[in-house]
Every structure is written in C-alpha cells, then in structure tokens.
Design a protein around this motif. Structure first.
Motif, short mmCIF file in Angstrom:
data_model
loop_
_atom_site.label_atom_id
_atom_site.label_comp_id
_atom_site.label_asym_id
_atom_site.label_seq_id
_atom_site.Cartn_x
_atom_site.Cartn_y
_atom_site.Cartn_z
N UNK A 1 -9.55 25.08 12.88
CA UNK A 1 -10.77 24.29 12.95
C UNK A 1 -10.75 23.21 11.86
N UNK A 2 -11.17 22.02 12.23
CA UNK A 2 -11.21 20.93 11.26
C UNK A 2 -12.29 19.94 11.67
N UNK A 3 -12.75 19.18 10.69
CA UNK A 3 -13.56 17.99 10.92
C UNK A 3 -12.95 16.88 10.08
N UNK A 4 -12.76 15.70 10.67
CA UNK A 4 -12.24 14.55 9.94
C UNK A 4 -13.34 13.55 9.65
N UNK A 5 -13.33 12.99 8.46
CA UNK A 5 -14.36 12.04 8.04
C UNK A 5 -13.74 10.68 7.76
N UNK A 6 -14.24 9.67 8.45
CA UNK A 6 -13.74 8.30 8.28
C UNK A 6 -14.70 7.54 7.36
N UNK A 7 -14.33 7.49 6.09
CA UNK A 7 -15.19 6.85 5.10
C UNK A 7 -15.19 5.34 5.26
N UNK A 8 -16.38 4.75 5.12
CA UNK A 8 -16.50 3.30 4.99
C UNK A 8 -16.17 2.93 3.53
N UNK A 9 -16.74 1.89 2.98
CA UNK A 9 -16.42 1.45 1.61
C UNK A 9 -17.21 2.27 0.60
N UNK A 10 -16.52 3.20 -0.05
CA UNK A 10 -17.17 4.13 -0.97
C UNK A 10 -17.16 3.55 -2.39
N UNK A 11 -18.26 3.70 -3.09
CA UNK A 11 -18.36 3.24 -4.47
C UNK A 11 -19.18 4.25 -5.27
N UNK B 1 -19.42 15.70 3.18
CA UNK B 1 -18.33 16.67 3.19
C UNK B 1 -18.84 18.10 3.32
N UNK B 2 -19.87 18.42 2.56
CA UNK B 2 -20.42 19.77 2.62
C UNK B 2 -21.09 20.02 3.96
N UNK B 3 -21.80 19.03 4.48
CA UNK B 3 -22.44 19.18 5.79
C UNK B 3 -21.39 19.36 6.89
N UNK B 4 -20.27 18.65 6.78
CA UNK B 4 -19.20 18.82 7.76
C UNK B 4 -18.61 20.22 7.68
N UNK B 5 -18.50 20.74 6.47
CA UNK B 5 -17.93 22.07 6.27
C UNK B 5 -18.80 23.14 6.91
N UNK B 6 -20.11 23.03 6.73
CA UNK B 6 -21.00 24.11 7.19
C UNK B 6 -21.48 23.88 8.63
N UNK B 7 -21.11 22.75 9.22
CA UNK B 7 -21.53 22.48 10.60
C UNK B 7 -20.70 23.30 11.58
N UNK B 8 -21.17 23.33 12.81
CA UNK B 8 -20.41 23.98 13.87
C UNK B 8 -19.40 23.04 14.52
N UNK B 9 -19.40 21.78 14.09
CA UNK B 9 -18.49 20.78 14.67
C UNK B 9 -17.04 21.14 14.36
N UNK B 10 -16.18 20.88 15.31
CA UNK B 10 -14.74 21.06 15.09
C UNK B 10 -13.98 20.13 16.03
N UNK B 11 -12.75 19.78 15.63
CA UNK B 11 -11.89 18.90 16.41
C UNK B 11 -12.57 17.57 16.70
N UNK B 12 -13.27 17.03 15.69
CA UNK B 12 -13.97 15.75 15.83
C UNK B 12 -13.81 14.93 14.56
N UNK B 13 -13.92 13.62 14.73
CA UNK B 13 -13.90 12.69 13.60
C UNK B 13 -15.21 11.93 13.57
N UNK B 14 -15.70 11.68 12.35
CA UNK B 14 -17.00 11.06 12.19
C UNK B 14 -16.95 9.92 11.18
N UNK B 15 -17.66 8.84 11.50
CA UNK B 15 -17.88 7.79 10.52
C UNK B 15 -18.80 8.29 9.42
N UNK B 16 -18.48 7.92 8.20
CA UNK B 16 -19.34 8.24 7.06
C UNK B 16 -19.73 6.91 6.42
N UNK B 17 -20.90 6.44 6.77
CA UNK B 17 -21.37 5.17 6.27
C UNK B 17 -22.87 5.06 6.42
N UNK B 18 -23.38 3.87 6.17
CA UNK B 18 -24.82 3.64 6.26
C UNK B 18 -25.20 2.92 7.55
N UNK B 19 -24.24 2.20 8.13
CA UNK B 19 -24.55 1.35 9.27
C UNK B 19 -25.18 0.03 8.85
#
Length: 327
Positions: free
Chosen positions: A175-185, A234-252
């Motif tokens: 099981x994994x979740x991938x996170x696609x970070x936008x511009x982190x500062x 990251x912590x929310x992805x860990x404790x979620x039921x999501x798996x085999x998915x990639x998610x944008x991590x940004x503000x929009x």
C-alpha cells in the motif's frame, strides 16, 4: 487506515532531518504514534532541524547512518516498522548537474526503499513525488490526470519512483500514497546553498540590501505552499484509507513571480527595486512557465486543505530567518 491505527505504531521517516522531513516528524509526534525513527544521511538534513523533536522520547535517530543507497542499513532500519514516509531525494538543480548521482539516490534509492518495505511487511508507504512530473502546464489548474511533460532529470526520477510504487503495489500488494508537491517553502529550507529555492534567494538579496532579481518578465506563475501544510498532508495521507493513488499537494492559488517579489518586499518593508534580466539559454530550455495544482482530490480523499496563505507563511518564514540568522 483509521486514525486510531497509528496509535502505538512505529513510523520510519526517510529523510526525516531535511526541510520537509523534519516538519513531518513534528506532525507525527502530535499524534499517538508509538515511535518515530529518523533515517537520514545528513547530506542535506540538519541535526538542528530535529532539536525540538528529540526532546520527545518517542523520536530517535537511526544510529548507523541513513543512506537510501545502503540496502543492508535500510533493511535493518525498517525492521518492526509499521509505516514509512520516504522523502529522501536530490533536489532539482542538483539532479541537473549530477544526473548519475541523481539516478542512484532518487531512482535506485527509491527501489531500495520499496524492496525494504516489502521485505519487512510495512503496512503503508507515503512517497514524496513532485509537480515536476507535469512539466509546463497544458491546462490550469493541473489535475492528477495532467500529462507528464517533464523535461528535466529531477522530474524523470520522480516519474520513475511513481512507476515503481505502482509496480510494487501490483506485484506485492504494498500500500502506498504518492504526493506531488507544488512549490514548497518555509523554515528549515536551505537558505544559502547553491541549490536553494526562489524565496530564500529573494530574501537573501533583500537582507543584503541588494536588488532582487527576476528572470524574464516575472509573469511565470506557480502554486506556493507552506511546509507546515505539506507535513500535515503527509500525515493525513498516512492515516487515510487511500492507496495506489497520487495527489497534488498545493493551494490551487496562482501567484506570479512578480507578485511574489512584491509581497516579499512589502513584508520586508523594503524600497528596493526589482532587477529584471533575460533567461540564460539553459534556463529558457528548462523553464516551467505555469504550474498550479488542483487540490480537490486531496481534499476529497485525504481530508487535506491548506491552512496558511502565502502572506501568512512568508511572515512566519521571515520571523524564523530573523531568529536563526538565515540558516
């Protein structure tokens, strides 16, 4: 995975002394996690990033080094681990200049992490990917279905990592979740290194009473997200039921480089004028002009929404720099 399943668990944070990783460690310690093990070779990570966390007896540093290229050490560090968060990687410009090392760290290293997770029956992996996989925007905001238009070594290594995560899920049920970070500062980002980001570079110029420099006309726009929000995701992805998915991590939220620079000058109460200069040939070829992520899937599946606006996040970063001497 429900929130109560993290109670008493053992989480290994690979790259846990780094910019994002150290904040992830702090977020994990806010939960009822049993122990957090930091696995880091301290090439980019700093012990000082962990100082506030090491006061918690649940937080320890793996004692024998922490390189993702060392298969035996990884295997030993993951013994008894319930969950793994993998953040170790060479950064974008470093990958450009040292592509072979980037291959060994980002691609081979991620393979080693996946292999160790399977060998030690890890329940779930959170993999740090990047919005670099998308390259320049075909449409804005970019959803997770946006095509991979990447043209640089760093993005290529992240695409490879994503593909390997999928393969390990399919072949071994990891099981994994991938996170696609936008511009982190934010705090703990390297403020002075050659490969630092656009925000520290601007702040360094202003603090030195030098004109901040913008390449091009400053219309290129990005999605800036504070590292504290990234750590929460990251912590929310860990404790979620999501798996085999990639998610944008940004503000929009779309912010041009010109708007970013104006905001920083305002917050610094500086009357310095911006210096504009043309791109070098290398920069022009590699330039991403527009990259704003759609955050809807992360909100729906992970329960994640950003909390810190760019103005609020920059205020906190400036205060941290003032307190820590821009280190």
């Amino acid at each position: 995975m429900a929130l109560n399943e993290i109670k008493g668990s053992r989480v290994v944070v690979i790259g846990g002394a780094g910019f994002i990783g150290s904040h992830v460690v702090g977020e994990l310690l806010k939960t009822e996690v049993g122990s957090v093990v930091v696995y880091d070779n301290f090439t980019r990570g700093k012990m000082s990033n962990l100082d506030p966390h090491l006061a918690d007896p649940r937080c320890t540093i793996y004692p024998h080094g922490g390189d993702v290229r060392d298969v035996d050490l990884l295997d030993d560090a993951l013994k008894g681990a319930d969950y793994v968060i993998h953040l170790a990687a060479m950064w974008l410009l470093h990958c450009r200049d040292f592509p072979r090392t980037a291959f060994h760290v980002n691609i081979e290293g991620t393979f080693n992490v996946l292999e160790a997770c399977v060998r030690n029956q890890v329940k779930k992996l959170v993999y740090s990917s990047s919005a670099s996989v998308y390259g320049d925007a075909v449409e804005v905001p970019m959803t997770e279905d946006h095509p991979f238009n990447n043209r640089n070594f760093y993005g290529a290594t992240k695409i490879a990592g994503e593909a390997m995560c999928r393969a390990y899920f399919d072949r071994y049920g990891l099981n994994y979740v991938g996170l696609r970070y936008m511009n982190v500062y934010g705090p703990h980002q390297d403020q002075t290194a050659v490969y630092t980001g656009v925000i520290p570079i601007m702040l360094n110029k202003i603090d030195a009473n030098e004109q901040p420099v913008i390449n091009g006309d400053g219309s290129q726009a990005y999605d800036f997200i504070d590292v504290e929000d990234v750590a929460r995701c990251n912590v929310k992805a860990l404790i979620s039921e999501a798996t085999d998915r990639f998610y944008n991590v940004g503000t929009g939220v779309q912010t041009s480089i010109r708007e970013l620079c104006d905001l920083i000058l305002e917050l610094k109460q500086s009357d310095l004028k911006v210096q504009y200069r043309p791109y070098s040939a290398d920069d022009a070829r590699a330039l991403v002009q527009n990259r704003i992520g759609c955050p809807k899937n992360a909100e729906a599946d992970l329960g994640f929404t950003y909390q810190l606006s760019l103005r609020e996040g920059l205020k906190k970063l400036i205060a941290w720099r003032d307190a820590h001497g821009n280190r």
